[in-house]
Design a protein around this motif. Sequence first.
Motif, short mmCIF file in Angstrom:
data_model
loop_
_atom_site.label_atom_id
_atom_site.label_comp_id
_atom_site.label_asym_id
_atom_site.label_seq_id
_atom_site.Cartn_x
_atom_site.Cartn_y
_atom_site.Cartn_z
N ALA A 256 -1.60 2.17 9.88
CA ALA A 256 -1.47 3.37 9.03
C ALA A 256 -0.08 3.43 8.40
CB ALA A 256 -1.72 4.62 9.87
N GLN A 257 0.92 3.04 9.20
CA GLN A 257 2.29 3.04 8.69
C GLN A 257 2.44 2.00 7.57
OE1 GLN A 257 5.22 1.40 11.31
NE2 GLN A 257 6.91 2.46 10.30
N ILE A 258 1.84 0.82 7.78
CA ILE A 258 1.90 -0.23 6.74
C ILE A 258 1.28 0.30 5.44
CG2 ILE A 258 0.86 -2.46 6.05
CD1 ILE A 258 1.19 -3.30 9.04
N MET A 259 0.18 1.07 5.59
CA MET A 259 -0.56 1.52 4.40
C MET A 259 0.09 2.72 3.71
SD MET A 259 -4.38 1.02 5.81
CE MET A 259 -5.24 1.65 4.39
N THR A 260 0.84 3.52 4.46
CA THR A 260 1.34 4.75 3.86
C THR A 260 2.86 4.81 3.69
OG1 THR A 260 1.31 5.75 6.06
CG2 THR A 260 -0.59 6.19 4.64
N GLU A 261 3.59 4.09 4.55
CA GLU A 261 5.05 4.23 4.51
C GLU A 261 5.79 3.00 4.00
OE1 GLU A 261 6.51 5.64 8.32
OE2 GLU A 261 4.75 6.91 8.50
N ILE A 262 5.26 1.81 4.28
CA ILE A 262 5.96 0.58 3.88
C ILE A 262 5.72 0.34 2.39
CG2 ILE A 262 6.20 -1.93 4.34
CD1 ILE A 262 6.80 -0.10 6.80
N PRO A 263 6.80 0.12 1.59
CA PRO A 263 6.60 -0.11 0.16
C PRO A 263 5.65 -1.30 -0.09
CG PRO A 263 8.93 0.11 0.69
CD PRO A 263 8.22 0.05 1.99
N LEU A 264 4.65 -1.06 -0.89
CA LEU A 264 3.60 -2.04 -1.25
C LEU A 264 2.79 -2.54 -0.05
CD1 LEU A 264 5.53 -4.28 -3.83
CD2 LEU A 264 4.00 -2.40 -4.34
N GLY A 265 2.93 -1.85 1.07
CA GLY A 265 2.23 -2.27 2.30
C GLY A 265 0.72 -2.31 2.12
N TRP A 266 0.17 -1.29 1.46
CA TRP A 266 -1.28 -1.24 1.28
C TRP A 266 -1.79 -2.39 0.42
CZ3 TRP A 266 -3.77 -0.40 -3.47
CH2 TRP A 266 -2.95 0.02 -4.53
N ILE A 267 -0.96 -2.81 -0.56
CA ILE A 267 -1.38 -3.94 -1.41
C ILE A 267 -1.34 -5.23 -0.58
CG2 ILE A 267 -0.77 -5.37 -3.42
CD1 ILE A 267 0.11 -2.91 -4.86
N ILE A 268 -0.31 -5.39 0.23
CA ILE A 268 -0.20 -6.61 1.07
C ILE A 268 -1.40 -6.70 2.01
CG2 ILE A 268 1.22 -7.85 2.80
CD1 ILE A 268 2.66 -7.60 0.12
N ARG A 269 -1.74 -5.55 2.65
CA ARG A 269 -2.88 -5.56 3.57
C ARG A 269 -4.18 -5.86 2.82
NH1 ARG A 269 -6.51 -1.18 6.13
NH2 ARG A 269 -7.57 -2.51 7.62
N SER A 270 -4.30 -5.24 1.63
CA SER A 270 -5.51 -5.44 0.85
C SER A 270 -5.63 -6.91 0.40
CB SER A 270 -5.47 -4.51 -0.37
OG SER A 270 -6.66 -4.59 -1.07
N VAL A 271 -4.51 -7.50 -0.03
CA VAL A 271 -4.54 -8.92 -0.45
C VAL A 271 -4.91 -9.79 0.74
CG1 VAL A 271 -3.10 -10.84 -1.27
CG2 VAL A 271 -2.96 -8.64 -2.41
N HIS A 272 -4.37 -9.46 1.93
CA HIS A 272 -4.67 -10.24 3.15
C HIS A 272 -6.17 -10.18 3.45
CE1 HIS A 272 -3.37 -12.27 6.80
NE2 HIS A 272 -4.17 -11.49 7.51
N THR A 273 -6.73 -8.97 3.39
CA THR A 273 -8.16 -8.80 3.69
C THR A 273 -9.03 -9.51 2.66
OG1 THR A 273 -7.58 -6.63 4.55
CG2 THR A 273 -9.92 -7.05 4.18
N TRP A 274 -8.73 -9.26 1.38
CA TRP A 274 -9.58 -9.84 0.33
C TRP A 274 -9.44 -11.35 0.25
CZ3 TRP A 274 -13.74 -8.11 -1.92
CH2 TRP A 274 -13.96 -6.73 -1.96
N SER A 275 -8.23 -11.87 0.49
CA SER A 275 -8.10 -13.34 0.43
C SER A 275 -8.86 -13.98 1.59
CB SER A 275 -6.64 -13.79 0.41
OG SER A 275 -5.98 -13.36 1.56
N ALA A 276 -8.97 -13.25 2.73
CA ALA A 276 -9.79 -13.76 3.84
C ALA A 276 -11.26 -13.83 3.42
CB ALA A 276 -9.63 -12.85 5.05
N PHE A 277 -11.73 -12.75 2.74
CA PHE A 277 -13.12 -12.74 2.27
C PHE A 277 -13.37 -13.90 1.29
CE2 PHE A 277 -13.64 -7.84 2.77
CZ PHE A 277 -13.64 -8.00 4.15
N PHE A 278 -12.44 -14.05 0.33
CA PHE A 278 -12.57 -15.11 -0.67
C PHE A 278 -12.56 -16.48 0.00
CE2 PHE A 278 -11.35 -13.24 -5.05
CZ PHE A 278 -11.99 -12.05 -4.75
N MET A 279 -11.65 -16.64 0.97
CA MET A 279 -11.53 -17.94 1.64
C MET A 279 -12.83 -18.29 2.37
SD MET A 279 -8.66 -19.08 4.38
CE MET A 279 -8.94 -20.43 5.48
#
Lengths: 358, 96
Positions: free
Chosen positions: A77-100
């Motif tokens: 939750a902290q990564i998604m709401t407090e860390i700058p660009l954290g939500w994008i990093i998590r989203s890229v990690h999740t989506w790149s796993a799906f793509f892979m």
Amino acid sequence: MTIKDLVSGWRTWLEARSDLSSIEQFLRKKTVPQHKHSIWYYTGSAILLFFTIQVITGFMLVFYYKPTLEEANQSVAQIMTEIPLGWIIRSVHTWSAFFMIAIVFIHLLSIWITKAYRKPRELTWMSGVFLLFVTLGFGFTGYLLPWDDLSLSATKVGTDIPRSIPVVGAWVTKFLRGGDDVTGDTLTRFFGFHVCILPVLIFVLLAVHVYLIQKHGMSLPLPVELRKEKVKEIPFWPNFVYREMIVWLILVGVLFTVAIFLPPSLDKAADLMAPAPEGIKPEWYFLFLFQLLKIFPAHVLFISGDTIAVILILLGVIFFFFLPLIDNKPARVKGKVIAVIAYVFIVFAVAMTVWSLH
Amino acid sequence: MKKSIIGFLLCILFCAFFLPLFTLAQEVQKQQVEIPQQEEHEKIIPSPQDIKESTGIFVFIGWIWLVIFILIYILRLKIKEVDRLYQIKYFSSKED
């Protein structure tokens, strides 16, 4: 001194110490056949691209993620709401796993259909199947890490499946969970698998896989090989790599667009005492297996339906792994039947996934 | 006699060095216990918070695709060039 002189001086310095030009010469001599099925050659490097993105974004996430029962969900939750660009990093990690994972499936199915696993590439196929399992392992272990209700329940269901394997099933479930039930120990264990054991395995397997590809070269489609046609070839470096770069750029663009507009959400922290929520589902790539387990009756004669389903899945996996040895005469009737099985499998997996979603 | 003096001095050294560490560890433990539990959040769906953020996202995506298209254009030119060099066997003649 101009920039050109500076770069030239730097290259000379590097060349004297590393002999990079010999690598360039080797890559120039390596050729890639050009024919109507060449498009499948691009899937291998696309997998490597998404794997690299996974590693980079994974490093970024691991700085903030805390793999404990109390802090896991809160840290995401902290990564998604407090860390700058954290939500994008998590989203890229999740989506790149799906793509892979999607491209790993496409890659293996294209090899199955074009029969690129035939002699002498049997070991290349087998190392590729191992890589598929490791990739699925990444997906399975990563799904629990946000520690929300859905991931907890799905992991409970997922780790319970091996229990139906005769003899060793109960032990496998206990080993995966780190105990009798999914708890904080499972979370720590899955984190260990996700960031330590599986990465080591994937690097070793990738090294073996890439070495075998280098050794045997790119496979030609079976009809072309049988007709002994002369196929046009292009050098791997730079002609093929430039073409691959175009594919990478498009994939990166699609990945960022999807990751920004469809970021994964995060539910509240999982409660170990709470009842399982409704609509528990694994990630999309396990849905066809999940549905297969669901449609089996509780008992067939005196054997548990789950046991039969798990044995069937294991037999399917063994068949898939030893495919090049089973399909040892690809041009004959047996080879054609095995190619039809590939199409049947695709239809079955898609139909089961759609059924599970509805 | 000597042994008892050495033993006594060792005890003092032990107390001087290790007891403060034990006290410190206890204090840290105490502080950890006192940390208030963070409030549990509800479902988090990341999305732009205001018009500035959503505009920023669209601009970012626009830039990404613009850069991609420019790079693809350059790569296509490079491909044409390297294919031409390969056809005229430029590199193999250079090696000879």
